[in-house]
Design a protein around this motif. Structure first.
Motif, PDB file in Angstrom:
ATOM      1  N   ALA A   3       0.843  -1.204   0.000  1.00 34.77           N
ATOM      2  CA  ALA A   3       0.000   0.000   0.000  1.00 34.77           C
ATOM      3  C   ALA A   3       0.876   1.252   0.000  1.00 34.77           C
ATOM      4  O   ALA A   3       0.581   2.227  -0.707  1.00 34.77           O
ATOM      5  N   GLY A   4       1.953   1.236   0.760  1.00 33.75           N
ATOM      6  CA  GLY A   4       2.884   2.362   0.784  1.00 33.75           C
ATOM      7  C   GLY A   4       3.568   2.549  -0.556  1.00 33.75           C
ATOM      8  O   GLY A   4       3.728   3.680  -1.032  1.00 33.75           O
ATOM      9  N   GLU A   5       3.979   1.444  -1.189  1.00 35.75           N
ATOM     10  CA  GLU A   5       4.610   1.530  -2.514  1.00 35.75           C
ATOM     11  C   GLU A   5       3.643   2.124  -3.538  1.00 35.75           C
ATOM     12  O   GLU A   5       4.028   2.962  -4.352  1.00 35.75           O
ATOM     13  N   LYS A   6       2.403   1.684  -3.481  1.00 32.39           N
ATOM     14  CA  LYS A   6       1.403   2.195  -4.423  1.00 32.39           C
ATOM     15  C   LYS A   6       1.159   3.685  -4.194  1.00 32.39           C
ATOM     16  O   LYS A   6       1.089   4.469  -5.145  1.00 32.39           O
ATOM     17  N   ALA A   7       1.052   4.090  -2.942  1.00 38.23           N
ATOM     18  CA  ALA A   7       0.832   5.498  -2.624  1.00 38.23           C
ATOM     19  C   ALA A   7       2.008   6.349  -3.085  1.00 38.23           C
ATOM     20  O   ALA A   7       1.819   7.434  -3.631  1.00 38.23           O
ATOM     21  N   VAL A   8       3.236   5.866  -2.899  1.00 38.10           N
ATOM     22  CA  VAL A   8       4.418   6.596  -3.362  1.00 38.10           C
ATOM     23  C   VAL A   8       4.386   6.715  -4.875  1.00 38.10           C
ATOM     24  O   VAL A   8       4.686   7.779  -5.437  1.00 38.10           O
ATOM     25  N   SER A   9       4.006   5.641  -5.564  1.00 36.66           N
ATOM     26  CA  SER A   9       3.966   5.678  -7.036  1.00 36.66           C
ATOM     27  C   SER A   9       2.951   6.691  -7.546  1.00 36.66           C
ATOM     28  O   SER A   9       3.070   7.184  -8.662  1.00 36.66           O
ATOM     29  N   LEU A  10       1.978   7.022  -6.721  1.00 38.05           N
ATOM     30  CA  LEU A  10       0.960   8.016  -7.075  1.00 38.05           C
ATOM     31  C   LEU A  10       1.276   9.393  -6.491  1.00 38.05           C
ATOM     32  O   LEU A  10       0.450  10.296  -6.553  1.00 38.05           O
ATOM     33  N   ALA A  11       2.466   9.534  -5.915  1.00 36.01           N
ATOM     34  CA  ALA A  11       2.918  10.770  -5.277  1.00 36.01           C
ATOM     35  C   ALA A  11       2.014  11.187  -4.120  1.00 36.01           C
ATOM     36  O   ALA A  11       1.912  12.365  -3.793  1.00 36.01           O
ATOM     37  N   ALA A  12       1.375  10.223  -3.492  1.00 30.30           N
ATOM     38  CA  ALA A  12       0.548  10.477  -2.313  1.00 30.30           C
ATOM     39  C   ALA A  12       1.411  10.194  -1.082  1.00 30.30           C
ATOM     40  O   ALA A  12       1.209   9.207  -0.369  1.00 30.30           O
ATOM     41  N   PHE A  13       2.368  11.085  -0.831  1.00 28.73           N
ATOM     42  CA  PHE A  13       3.400  10.814   0.167  1.00 28.73           C
ATOM     43  C   PHE A  13       2.863  10.802   1.591  1.00 28.73           C
ATOM     44  O   PHE A  13       3.316  10.022   2.418  1.00 28.73           O
ATOM     45  N   SER A  14       1.909  11.640   1.894  1.00 25.28           N
ATOM     46  CA  SER A  14       1.340  11.657   3.236  1.00 25.28           C
ATOM     47  C   SER A  14       0.635  10.336   3.535  1.00 25.28           C
ATOM     48  O   SER A  14       0.806   9.751   4.609  1.00 25.28           O
ATOM     49  N   ILE A  15      -0.124   9.870   2.584  1.00 17.62           N
ATOM     50  CA  ILE A  15      -0.809   8.584   2.744  1.00 17.62           C
ATOM     51  C   ILE A  15       0.219   7.464   2.819  1.00 17.62           C
ATOM     52  O   ILE A  15       0.107   6.547   3.648  1.00 17.62           O
ATOM     53  N   ALA A  16       1.239   7.548   1.978  1.00 17.29           N
ATOM     54  CA  ALA A  16       2.283   6.521   1.981  1.00 17.29           C
ATOM     55  C   ALA A  16       2.959   6.437   3.339  1.00 17.29           C
ATOM     56  O   ALA A  16       3.178   5.333   3.851  1.00 17.29           O
ATOM     57  N   THR A  17       3.306   7.590   3.916  1.00 19.26           N
ATOM     58  CA  THR A  17       3.981   7.549   5.221  1.00 19.26           C
ATOM     59  C   THR A  17       3.062   6.946   6.286  1.00 19.26           C
ATOM     60  O   THR A  17       3.547   6.240   7.171  1.00 19.26           O
ATOM     61  N   SER A  18       1.766   7.198   6.170  1.00 14.40           N
ATOM     62  CA  SER A  18       0.834   6.596   7.135  1.00 14.40           C
ATOM     63  C   SER A  18       0.847   5.080   7.026  1.00 14.40           C
ATOM     64  O   SER A  18       0.950   4.370   8.033  1.00 14.40           O
ATOM     65  N   TYR A  19       0.743   4.568   5.805  1.00 14.28           N
ATOM     66  CA  TYR A  19       0.764   3.117   5.602  1.00 14.28           C
ATOM     67  C   TYR A  19       2.087   2.513   6.057  1.00 14.28           C
ATOM     68  O   TYR A  19       2.110   1.475   6.723  1.00 14.28           O
ATOM     69  N   LEU A  20       3.172   3.147   5.667  1.00 10.91           N
ATOM     70  CA  LEU A  20       4.494   2.605   6.004  1.00 10.91           C
ATOM     71  C   LEU A  20       4.747   2.647   7.503  1.00 10.91           C
ATOM     72  O   LEU A  20       5.328   1.716   8.075  1.00 10.91           O
ATOM     73  N   LYS A  21       4.311   3.717   8.159  1.00  7.32           N
ATOM     74  CA  LYS A  21       4.485   3.832   9.610  1.00  7.32           C
ATOM     75  C   LYS A  21       3.687   2.749  10.332  1.00  7.32           C
ATOM     76  O   LYS A  21       4.174   2.151  11.303  1.00  7.32           O
ATOM     77  N   VAL A  22       2.477   2.478   9.844  1.00 10.07           N
ATOM     78  CA  VAL A  22       1.677   1.397  10.441  1.00 10.07           C
ATOM     79  C   VAL A  22       2.413   0.072  10.273  1.00 10.07           C
ATOM     80  O   VAL A  22       2.492  -0.740  11.204  1.00 10.07           O
ATOM     81  N   GLY A  23       2.988  -0.149   9.087  1.00 10.32           N
ATOM     82  CA  GLY A  23       3.757  -1.365   8.852  1.00 10.32           C
ATOM     83  C   GLY A  23       4.942  -1.486   9.797  1.00 10.32           C
ATOM     84  O   GLY A  23       5.194  -2.560  10.353  1.00 10.32           O
ATOM     85  N   ILE A  24       5.640  -0.384   9.986  1.00  8.81           N
ATOM     86  CA  ILE A  24       6.789  -0.380  10.900  1.00  8.81           C
ATOM     87  C   ILE A  24       6.339  -0.642  12.330  1.00  8.81           C
ATOM     88  O   ILE A  24       6.937  -1.434  13.058  1.00  8.81           O
ATOM     89  N   ASP A  25       5.248   0.016  12.733  1.00  5.49           N
ATOM     90  CA  ASP A  25       4.748  -0.143  14.104  1.00  5.49           C
ATOM     91  C   ASP A  25       4.230  -1.561  14.385  1.00  5.49           C
ATOM     92  O   ASP A  25       4.209  -2.000  15.531  1.00  5.49           O
ATOM     93  N   MET A  26       3.817  -2.261  13.331  1.00  5.31           N
ATOM     94  CA  MET A  26       3.292  -3.614  13.507  1.00  5.31           C
ATOM     95  C   MET A  26       4.395  -4.673  13.600  1.00  5.31           C
ATOM     96  O   MET A  26       4.119  -5.818  13.935  1.00  5.31           O
ATOM     97  N   LEU A  27       5.615  -4.283  13.309  1.00  7.91           N
ATOM     98  CA  LEU A  27       6.713  -5.241  13.368  1.00  7.91           C
ATOM     99  C   LEU A  27       6.923  -5.711  14.807  1.00  7.91           C
ATOM    100  O   LEU A  27       6.849  -4.916  15.745  1.00  7.91           O
ATOM    101  N   PRO A  28       7.216  -6.996  14.991  1.00  7.03           N
ATOM    102  CA  PRO A  28       7.445  -7.504  16.345  1.00  7.03           C
ATOM    103  C   PRO A  28       8.824  -7.083  16.858  1.00  7.03           C
ATOM    104  O   PRO A  28       9.653  -6.562  16.110  1.00  7.03           O
ATOM    105  N   ASN A  29       9.043  -7.329  18.160  1.00  8.23           N
ATOM    106  CA  ASN A  29      10.381  -7.111  18.707  1.00  8.23           C
ATOM    107  C   ASN A  29      11.367  -7.955  17.911  1.00  8.23           C
ATOM    108  O   ASN A  29      10.987  -8.962  17.325  1.00  8.23           O
ATOM    109  N   ASN A  30      12.605  -7.549  17.898  1.00  8.21           N
ATOM    110  CA  ASN A  30      13.686  -8.168  17.127  1.00  8.21           C
ATOM    111  C   ASN A  30      13.324  -8.364  15.651  1.00  8.21           C
ATOM    112  O   ASN A  30      13.685  -9.356  15.033  1.00  8.21           O
ATOM    113  N   HIS A  31      12.601  -7.378  15.108  1.00  6.22           N
ATOM    114  CA  HIS A  31      12.150  -7.467  13.714  1.00  6.22           C
ATOM    115  C   HIS A  31      13.296  -7.459  12.714  1.00  6.22           C
ATOM    116  O   HIS A  31      13.176  -8.052  11.646  1.00  6.22           O
ATOM    117  N   TRP A  32      14.410  -6.829  13.025  1.00  2.00           N
ATOM    118  CA  TRP A  32      15.533  -6.812  12.091  1.00  2.00           C
ATOM    119  C   TRP A  32      16.120  -8.209  11.908  1.00  2.00           C
ATOM    120  O   TRP A  32      16.648  -8.526  10.842  1.00  2.00           O
TER     121      TRP A  32
END
Length: 162
Positions: A3-32
């Protein structure tokens, strides 16, 4: 991520950051350790989207995370490039140059710490321009295409400094 990639491809950067931030926040501990490839993609794209929104402090923070946890230079390359561009826009040229030189050193390209005088650079630029203008199309196209991936990456970083 998609969803973030699609939003970036459409230059919808605010929406993209929201999707990407949710993805980052959903990562479990020791996600790296558990989701390395996903982390590289999420964090790198998030930094790029934040750059597009001129949120340079966040770009620095997120790019720093990718640079810290990235296992290879190739994995860190997008973060380095985004960070260097952000520093340039903020007119933090010396910081951008320092980080570029550090990135280049990982590609085994070493640059002098002190920059040459502007006149030296302009003379070299003029000489190169003169040589290229004097060259025929056939002669120019006869040059071997650069294929070494580390050299191509180094040229991209040098281009960021121009």
């Amino acid at each position: 991520l998609r969803a973030g990639e699609k939003a970036v491809s459409l230059a919808a950067f605010s929406i993209a950051t929201s999707y990407l931030k949710v993805g980052i926040d959903m990562l479990p501990n020791n996600h790296w350790e558990k989701h390395y490839d996903l982390c590289i993609k999420l964090f790198s794209l998030y930094a790029e989207a934040k750059y597009s929104m001129c949120h340079f402090e966040e770009v620095g923070r997120v790019a720093g995370i990718v640079i810290k946890f990235g296992k290879s230079f190739q994995d860190k390359q997008r973060a380095y490039a985004t960070l260097i561009k952000a520093l340039g826009v903020e007119n933090r040229i010396e910081d951008a140059i320092d980080i570029s030189f550090r990135a280049l050193s990982q590609l085994d390209v070493h640059c002098s710490i002190s920059l040459p005088d502007k006149s030296v650079v302009m003379n070299a630029w003029s000489e190169m321009k003169r040589k290229l203008e004097a060259m025929s199309d056939v002669e120019f196209l006869g040059y071997k295409k650069m294929s070494e991936s580390s050299n191509i990456a180094a040229m991209k970083f040098l281009h960021l400094l121009i």
